[in-house]
Scaffold this active site. Structure first.
Site, short mmCIF file in Angstrom:
data_model
loop_
_atom_site.label_atom_id
_atom_site.label_comp_id
_atom_site.label_asym_id
_atom_site.label_seq_id
_atom_site.Cartn_x
_atom_site.Cartn_y
_atom_site.Cartn_z
N ASP A 70 30.64 36.69 81.60
CA ASP A 70 30.87 35.58 79.75
C ASP A 70 32.02 37.02 80.31
O ASP A 70 31.59 38.08 79.88
CB ASP A 70 29.36 36.47 79.85
N ASP A 71 32.80 36.57 79.10
CA ASP A 71 34.01 37.16 79.01
C ASP A 71 35.21 37.84 79.80
O ASP A 71 35.55 39.23 79.44
CB ASP A 71 34.07 38.21 77.65
N CYS A 110 32.76 31.40 73.91
CA CYS A 110 31.20 31.32 74.85
C CYS A 110 31.22 29.89 74.26
O CYS A 110 30.82 28.53 75.03
CB CYS A 110 30.80 32.15 74.24
N HIS A 166 23.68 29.46 74.21
CA HIS A 166 24.17 29.96 73.04
C HIS A 166 25.12 28.58 72.02
O HIS A 166 26.27 28.29 72.06
CB HIS A 166 25.13 30.75 73.68
N HIS A 249 29.76 41.01 78.78
CA HIS A 249 30.58 41.15 77.51
C HIS A 249 29.46 42.30 76.51
O HIS A 249 28.89 43.25 77.19
CB HIS A 249 29.78 39.46 76.75
N ASP A 321 33.53 31.96 81.30
CA ASP A 321 33.14 31.07 80.34
C ASP A 321 34.42 31.02 79.12
O ASP A 321 35.40 29.65 77.87
CB ASP A 321 31.72 31.44 78.86
N ASN A 322 35.61 32.03 79.11
CA ASN A 322 37.04 31.85 78.27
C ASN A 322 37.42 33.45 78.78
O ASN A 322 37.29 33.79 79.90
CB ASN A 322 36.69 32.25 77.19
N LYS A 337 40.79 37.14 75.23
CA LYS A 337 39.74 35.50 74.18
C LYS A 337 40.15 34.97 72.56
O LYS A 337 40.96 35.89 71.84
CB LYS A 337 37.86 36.64 74.26
#
Length: 477
Positions: A70-71, A110, A166, A249, A321-322, A337
């Protein structure tokens, strides 16, 4: 509340074939010539060779372990060039499989990327995908929309999602309403790692649709759950596990940071709506700890998979995710991001499938999240719903049959920004409203704007972006 107890076409595979035909197709093909590396092959490993498909191999439909950080930034892994973060388990996974250098997320934040993975379509094709990201109960992934999980389940797969969802909140939205047989994790975009309090102060750890009480460090809990799932006897059923970690994250809380956890939790309970953003916390060192903990956690799950005897027939995929956020190591990319510059959307992609793919390989083919949806559907012999055509392109022919990777456009849209990549060229318009053109083969940092030198190319790519955009839902307001 439950309590813790120890313990074929360019438009993707679509509906062309069923499980039997897909299995036959996957087993055929010839080797492809090695692809030439771009002029700036980013962080090419000394032991890596250019990807080449291996013909003549056959296998059962694979189990699928799809892991998201995540991130996590593109260069946050040591195998992608980080000089200070050590990720031996993910580096080993890359050595045992194929590492993609030009891989992208479906969006720059996300939930839109998760929409693109679960639907195989641009986020802008669905109302819920327009939220960047989802922040309240007004939007989500409609249960009537086919998903990777629902399509695989209909094709005979057991399905589970562990970790961050999410894609909408209860009571209207949930993984168990969208094709996953099992869900254990959090609904929102972020939570405090010990108290499990979300952005609105709500408790956000669930098993199915019921709250689940466990105040240990979240990454440990998810790792235990995933290890149990991959160790389970699923009988004759192949399985899909979406394992969505929340780390690295924010908030910037590593395993053992109980004092920082208590302070963030106190602020959340006091009504500080931005406490989880932790803008007065974190550091490069703390971020390093969180990424290395992610790496250890992935390693534990992979060890459990190996002990289960299913490693050979399991396709393991790892990505983010990014792009990276505040403390991420993004060099040499620009942006991070939420931006459609390379740093906001270029992410690590690693795929391992011992039964079908040789290890120690690197690919420079541009790919993005919806491609993997299309690919997994083909490998599983699943059919896409004809009313919901995919925007991704299946890579099964490239990976397994030696076919040339399809040449097409990669498209992104977020509020205030637009981007399209075709071959080595990228069209980009940021919030300043100026059209720019970059040759990523020689300028991965997006600093040499070729718009004035290549007006015809710029116009062509801009027109292609606008044509795709015209078929998407408009942003509200």
């Amino acid at each position: 509340m439950t309590s813790y107890e120890p313990n074929l076409s360019r438009r993707a595979f679509g509906g062309a074939v069923g499980a039997t035909a897909a299995a036959a197709a996957v087993g055929l093909g010839v080797a492809a010539p090695a692809q030439a590396a771009p002029a700036e092959a980013p962080h090419a490993g000394p032991q890596e060779r250019e990807f080449r498909a291996q013909r003549g191999r056959r296998s059962r439909r694979p189990n699928i372990l799809f892991i998201l950080g995540d991130d996590l930034g593109w260069a946050d892994l040591s195998s992608y060039g980080s000089p200070h973060i050590k990720t031996p388990n993910l580096d080993r996974l890359a050595r045992q499989g194929v590492r993609f250098t030009d891989a992208y997320s479906g969006s720059a934040t996300c939930s839109p990327t998760r929409f693109s993975l679960y639907t195989g379509r641009y986020p802008g094709r669905t109302k819920g995908g327009l939220a960047e990201p989802i922040a309240d109960k007004s939007a989500g992934l409609e249960p009537t929309h086919p998903t990777l999980a629902s399509l695989l389940r209909d094709s005979g797969y057991a399905t589970a999602l562990i970790g961050k969802w999410h894609c909408g909140y209860l009571p209207d939205y949930s993984p168990t309403k969208s094709g996953w047989d099992e869900f254990f994790g959090n609904f929102g975009g972020a939570l405090e790692y010990y108290s499990k309090l979300g952005l609105g102060g709500e408790y956000d750890l669930y098993e199915g649709d019921a709250e689940y009480k466990d105040l240990r460090y979240y990454t440990r809990i998810l790792t235990e759950r995933a290890s149990e799932y991959v160790s389970r006897d699923h009988g004759d059923k192949p399985w899909l596990l979406n394992l969505n970690f929340t780390t690295p994250h924010w908030p910037w809380i590593a395993d053992g940071d109980t004092e920082a956890s208590a302070e963030v939790t106190r602020r959340i309970k006091a009504g500080d709506g931005r406490a989880l953003w932790h803008q007065d916390g974190g550091s490069v060192e703390k971020y390093k700890q969180m990424v290395e903990d992610l790496d250890r956690s992935v390693g534990e799950v992979l060890k459990a998979l190996k002990r289960s005897g299913q490693e050979e027939d399991t396709l393991v995929f790892f990505s983010s995710d990014n792009g990276g956020e505040r403390f991420s190591y993004n060099w040499p990319l620009s942006g991070n991001k939420a931006s459609l510059q390379e740093g906001g959307i270029r992410v690590p992609n690693i795929v391992r499938w011992p039964a079908r793919l040789d290890g120690g390989q690197v690919s420079h083919v541009p790919v993005f999240t919806p491609d993997w949806t299309a690919t997994l559907l083909e490998l599983a012999g699943a059919r896409a719903h004809p009313a919901y055509p995919l925007d991704g392109v299946s890579l099964a022919g490239y990976l397994l049959r030696g076919e040339k990777a399809a040449e097409r456009n990669l498209f992104w849209r977020v509020r205030g920004e637009r981007a399209l990549r075709r071959g080595d060229w990228k069209y980009y318009r940021g919030k300043a409203g100026r059209d720019q053109l970059f040759n990523l083969a020689v300028d991965i940092r997006e600093q040499a704007d070729k718009a004035a030198l290549e007006p015809a190319r710029l116009a062509e790519l801009r027109a292609a972006w606008e044509k795709t955009d015209a078929g998407l839902l408009p942003y509200p307001g």
